[in-house]
Scaffold this motif. Structure first.
Motif, PDB file in Angstrom:
ATOM      1  N   ALA A 215       0.822  -1.202   0.000  1.00  0.00           N
ATOM      2  CA  ALA A 215       0.000   0.000   0.000  1.00  0.00           C
ATOM      3  C   ALA A 215       0.856   1.252   0.000  1.00  0.00           C
ATOM      4  N   MET A 216       0.340   2.280  -0.659  1.00  0.00           N
ATOM      5  CA  MET A 216       0.976   3.589  -0.552  1.00  0.00           C
ATOM      6  C   MET A 216      -0.092   4.666  -0.588  1.00  0.00           C
ATOM      7  N   GLY A 217       0.317   5.871  -0.258  1.00  0.00           N
ATOM      8  CA  GLY A 217      -0.662   6.950  -0.258  1.00  0.00           C
ATOM      9  C   GLY A 217      -0.461   7.853   0.938  1.00  0.00           C
ATOM     10  N   THR A 218      -1.557   8.440   1.408  1.00  0.00           N
ATOM     11  CA  THR A 218      -1.431   9.412   2.499  1.00  0.00           C
ATOM     12  C   THR A 218      -1.062   8.747   3.826  1.00  0.00           C
ATOM     13  N   ILE A 219      -1.062   7.418   3.850  1.00  0.00           N
ATOM     14  CA  ILE A 219      -0.687   6.716   5.067  1.00  0.00           C
ATOM     15  C   ILE A 219       0.737   7.033   5.506  1.00  0.00           C
ATOM     16  N   THR A 220       1.571   7.504   4.574  1.00  0.00           N
ATOM     17  CA  THR A 220       2.926   7.869   4.988  1.00  0.00           C
ATOM     18  C   THR A 220       3.031   9.368   5.266  1.00  0.00           C
ATOM     19  N   ILE A 240       5.269  -0.608   7.950  1.00  0.00           N
ATOM     20  CA  ILE A 240       5.301   0.595   7.136  1.00  0.00           C
ATOM     21  C   ILE A 240       6.713   1.155   7.202  1.00  0.00           C
ATOM     22  N   GLY A 241       7.153   1.766   6.114  1.00  0.00           N
ATOM     23  CA  GLY A 241       8.510   2.298   6.130  1.00  0.00           C
ATOM     24  C   GLY A 241       8.625   3.536   5.280  1.00  0.00           C
ATOM     25  N   CYS A 242       9.504   4.443   5.693  1.00  0.00           N
ATOM     26  CA  CYS A 242       9.735   5.659   4.922  1.00  0.00           C
ATOM     27  C   CYS A 242      11.222   5.961   4.915  1.00  0.00           C
ATOM     28  N   ILE A 243      11.614   6.785   3.969  1.00  0.00           N
ATOM     29  CA  ILE A 243      13.011   7.198   3.871  1.00  0.00           C
ATOM     30  C   ILE A 243      13.425   7.925   5.157  1.00  0.00           C
ATOM     31  N   VAL A 244      14.589   7.575   5.658  1.00  0.00           N
ATOM     32  CA  VAL A 244      15.029   8.094   6.952  1.00  0.00           C
ATOM     33  C   VAL A 244      15.086   9.614   6.981  1.00  0.00           C
ATOM     34  N   SER A 250      10.358  15.331   9.441  1.00  0.00           N
ATOM     35  CA  SER A 250       9.025  15.460  10.043  1.00  0.00           C
ATOM     36  C   SER A 250       9.166  15.149  11.524  1.00  0.00           C
ATOM     37  N   ASP A 251       8.089  15.356  12.291  1.00  0.00           N
ATOM     38  CA  ASP A 251       8.231  14.948  13.691  1.00  0.00           C
ATOM     39  C   ASP A 251       7.370  13.720  13.968  1.00  0.00           C
ATOM     40  N   ILE A 252       7.120  12.967  12.914  1.00  0.00           N
ATOM     41  CA  ILE A 252       6.309  11.762  13.072  1.00  0.00           C
ATOM     42  C   ILE A 252       7.228  10.599  13.440  1.00  0.00           C
ATOM     43  N   THR A 253       6.841   9.817  14.435  1.00  0.00           N
ATOM     44  CA  THR A 253       7.661   8.656  14.753  1.00  0.00           C
ATOM     45  C   THR A 253       7.166   7.481  13.915  1.00  0.00           C
ATOM     46  N   PRO A 254       8.090   6.568  13.590  1.00  0.00           N
ATOM     47  CA  PRO A 254       7.692   5.394  12.810  1.00  0.00           C
ATOM     48  C   PRO A 254       6.568   4.632  13.506  1.00  0.00           C
ATOM     49  N   TYR A 255       6.650   4.591  14.828  1.00  0.00           N
ATOM     50  CA  TYR A 255       5.655   3.837  15.568  1.00  0.00           C
ATOM     51  C   TYR A 255       4.263   4.448  15.395  1.00  0.00           C
ATOM     52  N   ALA A 256       4.199   5.784  15.480  1.00  0.00           N
ATOM     53  CA  ALA A 256       2.913   6.466  15.338  1.00  0.00           C
ATOM     54  C   ALA A 256       2.345   6.221  13.940  1.00  0.00           C
ATOM     55  N   LEU A 258       2.824   3.589  12.110  1.00  0.00           N
ATOM     56  CA  LEU A 258       2.293   2.228  12.059  1.00  0.00           C
ATOM     57  C   LEU A 258       0.950   2.146  12.789  1.00  0.00           C
ATOM     58  N   GLU A 259       0.870   2.819  13.925  1.00  0.00           N
ATOM     59  CA  GLU A 259      -0.395   2.832  14.672  1.00  0.00           C
ATOM     60  C   GLU A 259      -1.514   3.374  13.790  1.00  0.00           C
ATOM     61  N   ALA A 260      -1.222   4.487  13.114  1.00  0.00           N
ATOM     62  CA  ALA A 260      -2.236   5.106  12.271  1.00  0.00           C
ATOM     63  C   ALA A 260      -2.624   4.161  11.131  1.00  0.00           C
ATOM     64  N   PHE A 261      -1.633   3.511  10.556  1.00  0.00           N
ATOM     65  CA  PHE A 261      -1.906   2.579   9.460  1.00  0.00           C
ATOM     66  C   PHE A 261      -2.798   1.441   9.942  1.00  0.00           C
ATOM     67  N   LYS A 262      -2.473   0.912  11.118  1.00  0.00           N
ATOM     68  CA  LYS A 262      -3.269  -0.200  11.661  1.00  0.00           C
ATOM     69  C   LYS A 262      -4.699   0.233  11.934  1.00  0.00           C
ATOM     70  N   ASN A 263      -4.872   1.523  12.234  1.00  0.00           N
ATOM     71  CA  ASN A 263      -6.213   2.006  12.554  1.00  0.00           C
ATOM     72  C   ASN A 263      -6.958   2.540  11.338  1.00  0.00           C
TER      73      ASN A 263
END
Ligand SMILES: Cc1cc2nc3c(=O)[nH]c(=O)nc-3n(C[C@H](O)[C@H](O)[C@H](O)COP(=O)(O)OP(=O)(O)OC[C@H]3O[C@@H](n4cnc5c(N)ncnc54)[C@H](O)[C@@H]3O)c2cc1C
Ligand SMILES: Cc1cc2nc3c(=O)[nH]c(=O)nc-3n(C[C@H](O)[C@H](O)[C@H](O)COP(=O)(O)OP(=O)(O)OC[C@H]3O[C@@H](n4cnc5c(N)ncnc54)[C@H](O)[C@@H]3O)c2cc1C
Ligand SMILES: Nc1ncnc2c1ncn2[C@@H]1O[C@H](COP(=O)(O)O)[C@@H](O)[C@H]1O
Lengths: 435, 283, 366
Positions: A215-220, A240-244, A250-256, A258-263
């Motif tokens: 999947a791709m889109g606004t989820i990242t 989910i993964g993004c370029i480092v 951004s100030d988004i954490t990878p964990y957050a 993933l949480e958003a993606f799961k939800n």
């Protein structure tokens, strides 16, 4: 004092290192493999899809006892915005072939199995040991390694660096540059446990069939990246993964993320009732062709992620890792039999052989993609997914508005959001990069 | 001096999952480790050997895969590893386990010299009984020192050993004679990291492997499930409490919440309230 | 405890000992016993807890409850016997011998196996203390019978056998264990797992004295010294009325002070989850849970603890459990009575302050 000398030392026991060590050992070379994890696979993270072909070329009968979860019979590709996804599904009974093409696996188990095969083939495998540096002679030739255990240098004719994406050993020994933050992705992943029957019912699967969702889109959140969801036997891998460098900006954490993606409403019901038991984060080299470092030198070869061998567009990595590991080993065996020294010049046969395989050909083909996606991330990971979703919604919602007006509305929204020229430019660039 | 350390390979219980529907153990991917408590015993044994000379033999009873754990102890510097494995041992409870291990220790004594000290861990993290050590001691008529926190003195000539033992309410300073079985308390030392030479040796070493016949067991009814007086009849997941916590909400930030919580506590537990006032008055 | 506990109950077929076929010579074994733990003249409270439970088991079986008291000081043994009667024993076996001055495995094993062999109990219970575990393992091996360690529940099943339930696999599961074909059926229970029963003042029974006949010269192990833990720095967690505990959610050793401060104001004991011990924030004897201490306070406040099963089994006996956690989905809310979804790092000081204020106001008023 360790008097003993090895024909080859392999640093790392991921797919590339295991492929190399196995190939060397089956050809009768004296191999030492060193892995820092508690066992092969203990530190490794992957989605994970196994591509049969690459492994088949190393262990033809792997299907007999390798721990495989499900063979993939359905591929979904989703373009997502915040509340919807537009998808393409491809499902075919042809994938239920006798020797399936792709499998989902759990790396911890798969690597352990592979490592057992490496040991059976006669290699010595030392775990819980980290290679700290390469030892060079006065001419700068690599002659062995030192580890974090007390004691002496261990010597070998050649060192195969299969140490994965960070490539610290190679870096420390000035064999390769540090990985740039804009050419690696950080991926986070969770394992969600569900009873077998639930997995099967939720994804319409029988027996060992499996589904893969990319999947791709606004989820990242506008960053360059993708997400995935894979079905295993009794669990679902989701990540989910993004370029480092995007994470850094951004100030988004990878964990957050993933949480958003799961939800996300499209994902949540697929995971409902599951128990999450594993969380892992790992880097993926995504710089592509242009990021490949120097691959050989006097007494050393680089394989797998350490050499940036990942095809980000097709989410292939482990197959490139295994293939490069195998070809490096075959090159070493060939030189060993000819009693040729492991010089840079002789070892460059490895690079030559690689260029004839899909590994180099594919990476070369996609060499423009990473920069393109990254340069236009606002469009590819924000605007376009939203537009597509709006268009779909307008198209499918039956509300008394005539179809001609609907078409116009769709075009208007696309155009007002981005100039026609800009959009055509993006499309053109994408096609060109793909070619 | 000959020291034997008994270790057990256990599933890493931190990673065990219970199937949400069937309440069965999901073993998928659960790695095995050396019972963490046994590492304290092993390190203590290695220290004694380094100080006094001699050999350390490591013994385990388990499936063939337990050889991996044994190999690891060789990496730490143990001199010899013995694996006791046989399908007849499957399902052993502590009594049957101590029987098998005691029999193996008999063969170890015959082949490699009688152990002066046998070490075990305080307990395992899967069985968690702390019984196997005492069981072995009784069967071999070794003197038994459990919950040892420190080895104070060893006098090989006199055949005497002095240890500190964690007792209820204090530490016992105990003196006894060899041969002795010691169960070592946790957090008493820290496992060393073996040298690269040890690691290379270990990777190639042969693990001595014995089955029931090898160790001279004739009466197989004393082994495994048949030799175990305890019977596990039922395994089940703890039942969830039917009622979940009442979530307290209140205005006024942390202070408001704190006030609301205290009211609720005092309402539910008036005894606590009166005790608190008494405590406050006495202070 | 079976070493290799199967996920599913083992099939009954084909396994001789899953059927009850009590051999003839075991049929004489009758009555429920508790081996009373006496240290320095004091009876360990776990023994009273066991007597309370033993009474119930004996009543269900329609047999007597007996206590075994062993030591070297007649006066304190008689005092222990008197207390045992008040806590429900019908009978006390008393062994008084100079060699029993301090606990030593050799002597205690000999004494206990002797009286078991003489008077033949069907159930024998001990505390799962260091002493009880040391002794139970030796006695069970000597008697060649089954022993279930660290039980959380004891029952008598329809056939009259002891059903002993204990956690297994690191507490993720419980299992029920039987010793069908051997006697006595032995079990140990950790302190504070069972409720403390009410004594019946004046209740009395028969004392049966048993002679040991050991000579000090024959005993190999000598107690050179006993260094008592100084009361001050020793945690009394199992017996505290109020316990305040913290977990990883507190994020640092400094923040853990907030737990101590609240405990101070409440005159409570403080403790924590296992990771804190591993990180060295708190000493090992302050760990609460399956591999730490079982507590049974009237009030338990848990801040920043997720409520993993291993923690849960150690605190479930608390009368009132209050949980503070930022995550509304945290497992601890599944078994806590009161919950607050908030940051413990700000809530704990507020709570300390609010309690302190209450107590001050009350003192001034009263
Ligand atoms: C979330 C995620 C999903 C992925 N999904 C897929 C997928 O579906 N399909 C696919 O084909 N690929 C996928 N990949 C990529 C794939 O995982 C990698 O390409 C592959 O693992 C590379 O193998 P490797 O052997 O080169 O490196 P690694 O697997 O990283 O192995 C390197 C090994 O070396 C060891 N090591 C490192 N340094 C030292 C040292 N100094 N001394 C000793 N040992 C050392 C490490 O512990 C490790 O075991 C995914 C990657 C991620 C992160
Ligand atoms: C064999 C074995 C035995 C064990 N024995 C024990 C035992 O005896 N006792 C024990 O405790 N554990 C034991 N464990 C460990 C147990 O499984 C858990 O890992 C442990 O209890 C978790 O500790 P925790 O709740 O402090 O940490 P975590 O599980 O990390 O939980 C931290 C919690 O704090 C919350 N939080 C975060 N920030 C804040 C904040 N600012 N304010 C409030 N809340 C916050 C989080 O939401 C989370 O719920 C054992 C494990 C094994 C394998
Ligand atoms: N199968 C086994 N093989 C070797 N040693 C064991 C085995 N089981 C238990 N032990 C030893 O006995 C100790 C106590 O185990 P337990 O009674 O299961 O708690 C462990 O710490 C080990 O040292």
């Amino acid at each position: 004092m360790i008097d003993e000398r090895f024909d080859a030392i392999v640093v790392g026991a991921g797919p590339s290192g295991n492929a190399a060590a196995y190939t060397l050992a089956t050809k009768g070379l004296k191999v030492l493999q060193i892995e820092r994890g508690e066992y092969s696979g203990s530190k490794n993270v992957q989605g994970a899809i196994l591509y049969a072909d690459a492994l088949e070329k190393i262990i033809p009968d792997f299907r007999d006892d390798a721990p495989l979860e499900r063979h993939v019979t359905e591929q979904r590709i989703w373009m997502m915005d915040d509340s919807s996804h537009t998808g393409m599904h491809y499902r075919s009974d042809d994938f239920n072939e006798e020797k399936p093409n792709r499998y989902t696996i759990l790396r911890a188990q798969f690597d352990k199995w592979f490592s057992a095969r490496v040991k059976q083939a006669g290699a010595i495998v030392l775990c819980e040991t980290t290679v700290t540096e390469l030892v060079k002679d006065i001419h700068g030739r690599v002659i062995g390694v030192r580890t974090d255990r007390s004691g002496d240098t261990i010597k070998a004719d050649v060192v195969i660096l299969a140490e994965g994406v960070n490539g610290l050993v190679g870096q420390r020994s000035d064999l390769r540059p540090e990985v740039a933050p804009d050419s690696v992705a950080l991926a986070v992943k969770e394992m969600h446990f569900l009873p077998r029957e639930t997995v099967e019912a939720r994804f319409n699967l029988t027996g060992n069939e499996g589904v893969v969702i990319e999947a791709m889109g606004t989820i990242t959140k506008g960053m360059t990246g993708t997400a995935f969801l894979y079905t295993n036997e009794e669990s679902i891998s989701v990540g989910i993964g993004c370029i480092v460098s995007d994470f850094v900006d951004s100030d988004i954490t990878p964990y957050a993320l993933l949480e958003a993606f799961k939800n996300h409403p499209s994902i949540k019901p697929l995971l409902a009732g599951s128990e999450c038991k594993e969380y892992a984060a790992h880097l993926i080299p995504e710089g592509g062709y242009k990021a490949i470092p120097q691959l050989v030198g006097d007494g050393w070869i680089i394989v797998g992620d350490a050499g940036q061998f990942v095809n980000a567009v097709h989410r292939e990595g482990s197959n490139l890792a295994m293939t490069t590991g195998r070809i490096a080993a075959e090159t070493v065996v060939w030189l060993h039999r000819l009693r040729n020294p492991m010089t840079k010049e002789n070892l460059s046969e490895y690079t030559r052989r690689l260029s004839e395989t899909f590994v180099m050909k594919d990476l070369k083909k996609y060499r423009g993609i990473p920069a393109l996606l990254h340069g236009n991330k606002g469009n590819f990971f924000g605007l376009y997914p939203k537009l597509i979703s709006q268009a779909m919604q307008t198209w499918f919602r039956v509300d008394g508005i005539d179809k001609v007006s609907k078409e116009k509305e769709i075009f208007r929204s696309f155009r007002s959001a981005r100039t026609l020229l800009g959009m055509m430019g993006d499309a053109f660039k994408l096609v060109r990069a793909w070619r | 001096m000959h020291i034997v350390v008994c270790i057990k390979q256990v599933p890493d219980s931190a990673q065990i999952r219970v199937h949400p529907v069937y309440n069965t153990i999901m073993r998928q991917g659960v790695p095995t480790i050396i019972n963490p408590y046994d590492l304290f015993a092993l390190e203590e044994a290695l220290r004694l050997r380094d100080r006094l000379g001699g050999e350390v033999t490591v013994l385990t009873m388990g499936p063939p895969t337990a050889a991996e754990s044994l190999r690891k102890t060789l990496t730490f510097g143990a001199d010899r590893a013995v694996l006791l494995t046989d399908r007849y041992f499957a399902g052993s409870d502590t009594l049957a386990t101590s029987f098998a291990l005691a029999s193996a220790l008999g063969k170890i004594a015959a082949d490699f010299g009688k152990p002066d000290i046998i070490f075990t861990g305080k307990q395992t993290i899967d069985g968690d009984t702390a019984q196997v050590g005492p069981g072995i001691a009784k069967r071999l008529a070794y003197n038994q020192l459990t919950y040892v926190s420190r080895i104070v003195e060893t006098d090989l000539d006199a055949g005497e050993i002095i240890v500190e033992r964690r007792a209820e309410g204090g530490i016992q300073l105990l003196k006894t004679k060899f041969p002795v079985l010691i169960t070592m308390l946790e957090a008493t030392n820290e496992m060393r990291r073996g040298s690269i030479e040890n690691a290379l040796l270990a990777a190639r070493a042969e693990v001595v492997t014995w089955n029931a016949t090898d160790i001279g067991i004739e009466d197989l009814t004393k082994c495994g499930l048949r030799g175990s007086p305890t019977i596990v009849k039922k395994v089940f997941a703890p039942t969830a409490r039917s009622e979940k916590a009442q979530i307290i909400q209140a205005e006024g930030g942390p202070t408001g919440l704190a006030e609301a919580l205290i009211c609720e506590i005092f309402q539910r537990a008036p005894g606590v309230e009166s005790d608190l006032y008494e405590f406050a008055a006495s202070n | 405890m079976a070493e290799d506990t199967k996920p599913a109950p083992p099939a009954a077929s084909g396994r001789a000992n899953t059927k009850k076929e009590l051999p003839e010579h075991f049929k004489a074994y009758k009555h429920v016993w508790v081996a009373v733990e006496i240290e320095h003249g004091q009876v360990h409270s776990v023994s009273f807890e066991l007597l309370g439970e033993g009474r119930k088991l004996a009543d269900k079986r329609g047999v007597d409850l007996a206590a075994v008291v062993m030591g070297d000081n007649r006066a304190s043994l008689e005092e222990a016997a008197r207390q045992a009667f008040e806590y429900g024993a019908d009978l006390v076996y008393l062994v008084c011998d100079p060699t029993l001055a301090h606990y030593r495995n050799e002597v205690a094993t000999r004494a206990l196996t002797d009286i078991v062999n003489t008077y033949k109990p069907e159930i024998l219970l001990l505390g799962a203390t260091n002493l009880g575990r040391d002794l139970a393992g030796s006695v069970a091996t000597t008697l060649q019978t089954g022993l279930t360690a660290d039980c959380t529940e004891l029952e008598i099943d329809e056939e009259g056998s002891l059903a002993a339930t204990r956690p297994t696999f690191g507490g993720s599961l419980l299992c029920t264990i039987f010793t069908l074909n051997f006697r006595p059926q032995m079990a140990t229970v950790r302190p504070r797992v069972l409720a403390m029963p009410e004594p019946t003042p004046g209740h009395s029974g028969t004392i049966v004295e048993h002679k040991l006949g050991l000579a000090e010269e024959d005993i190999v192990t000598k107690v050179l010294q006993f260094i008592a833990d100084r009361d001050s720095d020793k945690a009394q967690l199992p017996y505290a009325d109020i316990v305040v505990a913290g977990g990883l959610g507190l994020r640092s050793a400094e923040n853990f002070q907030l737990v101590k401060e609240l405990a101070d104001v409440l005159g409570a004991e403080y403790g924590g989850s296992r990771p804190l011990v591993q990180k060295g924030w708190i000493p090992a004897d302050r760990q609460i849970g399956q591999t730490g201490k079982t507590i049974r306070p009237r009030l338990y406040i848990a801040a920043g603890i997720s409520g993993a099963i291993q923690h849960r089994v150690g605190v479930e006996g608390a009368d009132l459990i209050v949980a503070i956690n930022t995550d509304p989905q945290a497992q601890i809310f599944e078994f806590a009575h009161l919950g607050i979804v908030a940051d413990a790092i700000t809530l704990l000081p507020a709570l300390t302050e609010a309690f302190a204020k209450r107590l001050r106001v009350n003192r001034l008023a009263g």
